[in-house]
Design a protein around this motif. Structure first.
Motif, PDB file in Angstrom:
ATOM      1  N   PHE A  11       0.824  -1.201   0.000  1.00 49.15           N
ATOM      2  CA  PHE A  11       0.000   0.000   0.000  1.00 49.15           C
ATOM      3  C   PHE A  11       0.867   1.264   0.000  1.00 49.15           C
ATOM      4  CE2 PHE A  11      -2.344   3.444   1.977  1.00 49.15           C
ATOM      5  CZ  PHE A  11      -3.510   3.449   1.227  1.00 49.15           C
ATOM      6  N   SER A  74      -7.427   2.393   1.719  1.00 46.73           N
ATOM      7  CA  SER A  74      -7.194   0.953   1.784  1.00 46.73           C
ATOM      8  C   SER A  74      -8.425   0.302   2.397  1.00 46.73           C
ATOM      9  CB  SER A  74      -5.956   0.634   2.620  1.00 46.73           C
ATOM     10  OG  SER A  74      -6.168   0.959   3.974  1.00 46.73           O
ATOM     11  N   CYS A 115      -6.734  -2.953  -1.957  1.00 45.06           N
ATOM     12  CA  CYS A 115      -7.090  -3.986  -0.989  1.00 45.06           C
ATOM     13  C   CYS A 115      -6.250  -5.245  -1.220  1.00 45.06           C
ATOM     14  CB  CYS A 115      -8.580  -4.288  -1.055  1.00 45.06           C
ATOM     15  SG  CYS A 115      -9.217  -4.595  -2.684  1.00 45.06           S
TER      16      CYS A 115
END
Length: 178
Positions: A11, A74, A115
């Motif tokens: 991320f 996220s 994700c």
């Protein structure tokens, strides 16, 4: 280390790469709360310019304005229920962040969700989502929601139809060290 454990690294690499690939005209902030959700990155573009016929011939008059809000979030997993929740949130952003007036041309709400995994049924459903608003007098212009999901498990980027240009921008921003 499993992919789940590696998600924070994944991320962060995406966030940093997206931010580094922004046009210099964007202004970005990290970790901003917008409509009660914390975005890892909120990049905003605002344009105020003299109106032009066919985009080239100045016609005089009050400046017109256009905007884009690019927001990065996220999520632990994207299934159909989670997609429905994020879609409602995107439409809420469209109501909150778009400020149409007589000089408004357009505003894009670009939501990017990263994700660890996503259900194929949720991604299929995303492709058919659309939220476009045309504003009537005394307001003018239009707004649209562009929504893209980056699925760590498959490595795919999936967007709604309006999000196709956003997908192209994201593909150009793929972190080099993943």
């Amino acid at each position: 280390m499993s992919k789940q454990e590696n998600f924070p690294v994944y991320f962060t690499a995406w966030r940093d790469s997206i931010e580094s690939h922004l046009d210099p005209l964007f202004h970005s902030k990290r970790n901003v709360s917008i409509a009660d959700r914390l975005t890892a990155l909120h990049a905003r573009f605002d344009s105020n310019m003299e109106p032009k016929m066919l985009g080239v011939i100045p016609i005089g008059g009050a400046p017109v304005h256009s905007h884009e809000h690019r927001l990065l979030f996220s999520a632990p997993h994207l299934d159909r229920a989670a997609l429905d929740d994020w879609w409602k949130y995107a439409q809420e952003l469209q109501r909150i962040l778009v400020q149409p007036d007589a000089s408004h041309q357009f505003t894009l709400i670009s939501l990017i969700l990263i994700c660890p995994s996503a259900d194929s049924s949720a991604l299929s459903r995303l492709r058919w989502r659309a939220s476009e608003i045309s504003y009537r007098k005394p307001q003018s212009g239009w707004s649209s929601v562009r929504f893209s999901v980056i699925d760590m498990q498959s490595g795919r980027i999936t967007s709604n139809r309006a999000g196709a240009p956003l997908t192209d921008l994201l593909r150009a921003s793929v972190p080099t060290h993943l």
